[in-house]
Design an enzyme around this catalytic site. Structure first.
Site, mmCIF file in Angstrom:
data_model
loop_
_atom_site.group_PDB
_atom_site.id
_atom_site.type_symbol
_atom_site.label_atom_id
_atom_site.label_comp_id
_atom_site.label_asym_id
_atom_site.label_seq_id
_atom_site.Cartn_x
_atom_site.Cartn_y
_atom_site.Cartn_z
ATOM 1 N N GLY A 3 59.398 71.423 135.615
ATOM 2 C CA GLY A 3 59.466 72.602 134.768
ATOM 3 C C GLY A 3 58.437 73.681 135.041
ATOM 4 O O GLY A 3 58.600 74.818 134.596
ATOM 5 N N ASP A 4 57.371 73.349 135.767
ATOM 6 C CA ASP A 4 56.326 74.340 136.073
ATOM 7 C C ASP A 4 55.731 74.014 137.445
ATOM 8 O O ASP A 4 54.525 73.865 137.599
ATOM 9 C CB ASP A 4 55.248 74.313 134.988
ATOM 10 C CG ASP A 4 54.272 75.481 135.091
ATOM 11 O OD1 ASP A 4 54.588 76.472 135.772
ATOM 12 O OD2 ASP A 4 53.174 75.400 134.494
ATOM 13 N N LEU A 5 56.615 73.900 138.434
ATOM 14 C CA LEU A 5 56.215 73.359 139.723
ATOM 15 C C LEU A 5 55.729 74.449 140.673
ATOM 16 O O LEU A 5 56.517 75.154 141.299
ATOM 17 C CB LEU A 5 57.393 72.596 140.345
ATOM 18 C CG LEU A 5 57.056 71.674 141.519
ATOM 19 C CD1 LEU A 5 56.005 70.637 141.124
ATOM 20 C CD2 LEU A 5 58.311 70.985 142.023
ATOM 21 N N ASN A 40 50.200 72.270 140.844
ATOM 22 C CA ASN A 40 50.686 71.149 140.046
ATOM 23 C C ASN A 40 51.270 70.012 140.879
ATOM 24 O O ASN A 40 52.000 69.165 140.351
ATOM 25 C CB ASN A 40 51.729 71.630 139.035
ATOM 26 C CG ASN A 40 51.098 72.370 137.873
ATOM 27 O OD1 ASN A 40 49.893 72.325 137.685
ATOM 28 N ND2 ASN A 40 51.902 73.065 137.092
#
Length: 289
Positions: free
Chosen positions: A198-200, A204
């Site tokens: 979701g927030d790659l 991360n």
């Protein structure tokens, strides 16, 4: 019994904390490493309660681990600290070294192809069991039968509203009219729920001896293509894409939809940081007009 911080909880549960070291932080959380007689742990703390900050992250990490494919840190515990804040304790991974991007591409595709663990997602719905955050922005994950509706009502729509920009709102409304409320952008596929980080972006994920690890998620079940909305700062290489596409071939309208998914993150960056992200977001949406 509520423990005021991670050290208190560990010691109350049979761990002997030998040392702790600060690891900096972000605009919404602080990080530290705790060394114990049973191994090292990575701890995140925040000034917001666990329900608003770490519950979604913890459940998201557990869902990502259940899917397999990619290395994900194991959550030990999360809780409120009794002072309005909260903490999250997870295994400390031995991160460092250059990620094997070909291995990462294949592993991420396998994660996206995994059978959903949650009953709602197994039934074909999109969302997650709790709301969470994308950076410091609340992210609504209400279970929704239809992916296009989910994108419109729980992703881009709220970001556009939060931005408070008349120009952005007018552009978004035009896009909805031009694309039949986004339906025309999905005429080539039947979207199935995949577990998403979701927030790659490049901050991360990192290499470990067990393979590439992903962390700091904003997890939900969605269209696997939405995973790449942060590709502009993710460092995905040719080897990564080649390996990913061996498992999941590129759909005909992938490149067009990529702008939609990027717009979500760019507008969120405006809502977090301000500045020129607003005009980037408008520009991405104008590509559909």
């Amino acid at each position: 019994m509520l423990r005021s911080n991670a050290v208190d909880w560990l010691e109350a549960n049979g761990y002997e904390v030998a040392s702790k070291q600060g690891r900096g932080g972000s605009g919404w959380a602080s990080f530290q490493t705790l060394q114990t007689d049973k191994g090292a742990f990575f701890v995140k703390t925040a000034r917001r309660p666990a329900a608003a900050m770490f519950e979604g992250e913890a459940l998201g990490l557990e869902a990502l681990r259940a899917a397999g494919g990619v290395c994900v840190p194991k959550v030990l515990h999360y809780d409120d600290d009794g002072n309005g804040g909260s903490y999250l304790i997870m295994d400390k991974l031995n991160m460092g070294g250059r990620p094997n991007m070909k291995e990462f591409g294949r592993a991420l595709a396998l994660m996206h192809m995994a059978e959903p663990a949650h009953p709602e997602a197994k039934a074909g719905k999109f969302g997650f069991e709790v709301d969470n955050t994308i950076g410091g922005t609340p992210q609504r994950n209400t279970w929704t039968e239809d992916w296009v509706t989910f994108v419109r009502e729980h992703r881009l729509g709220p970001q556009v509203q939060m931005a408070g920009s008349t120009e952005l709102k007018k552009t978004w409304d035009k896009v909805l009219k031009e694309t039949d409320d986004l339906k025309a952008l999905f005429s080539d596929i039947d979207v199935k729920p995949s577990i998403l980080h979701g927030d790659l972006w490049s901050g991360n994920y990192e290499g470990t001896p067990e393979g590439v690890a992903i962390f700091d998620p904003a997890t939900y079940y969605g269209h696997h293509e939405a995973e790449f909305g942060m590709s502009w700062c993710a460092g995905f290489t040719r080897d990564f894409w080649s390996a990913y596409r061996e498992v999941i071939p590129e759909a005909p309208l992938f490149s067009k939809r990529a702008k939609l998914y990027e717009a979500y993150h760019i507008i969120n960056h405006y809502n977090l940081f301000g500045g020129g992200y607003l005009y980037q977001g408008v520009g991405l949406l104008e590509a559909f007009l």
